[in-house]
Design a protein around this motif. Sequence first.
Motif: not given
Length: 64
Positions: A30-36
């Motif tokens: 959950r703490s990872r940034p969402a990547t396209a």
Amino acid sequence: MSAEEPLIRVVRGVPTAEELAALVGAIVVRSRPATAPAPATTSAWARIGRPASSGGWRAAGLPR
């Protein structure tokens, strides 16, 4: 927050090692940034059928 202070504290109950591992895994995900998602690449086989010229498929059969 000091260096000795824990990041996660169990307030109630006695979790097993597997439960703690699952909790830490969920927090990390959950703490990872969402990547396209990476753009889909077109295969060489599909690119052959779509020439880049303005004439399209008709121009593909003509000599250059």
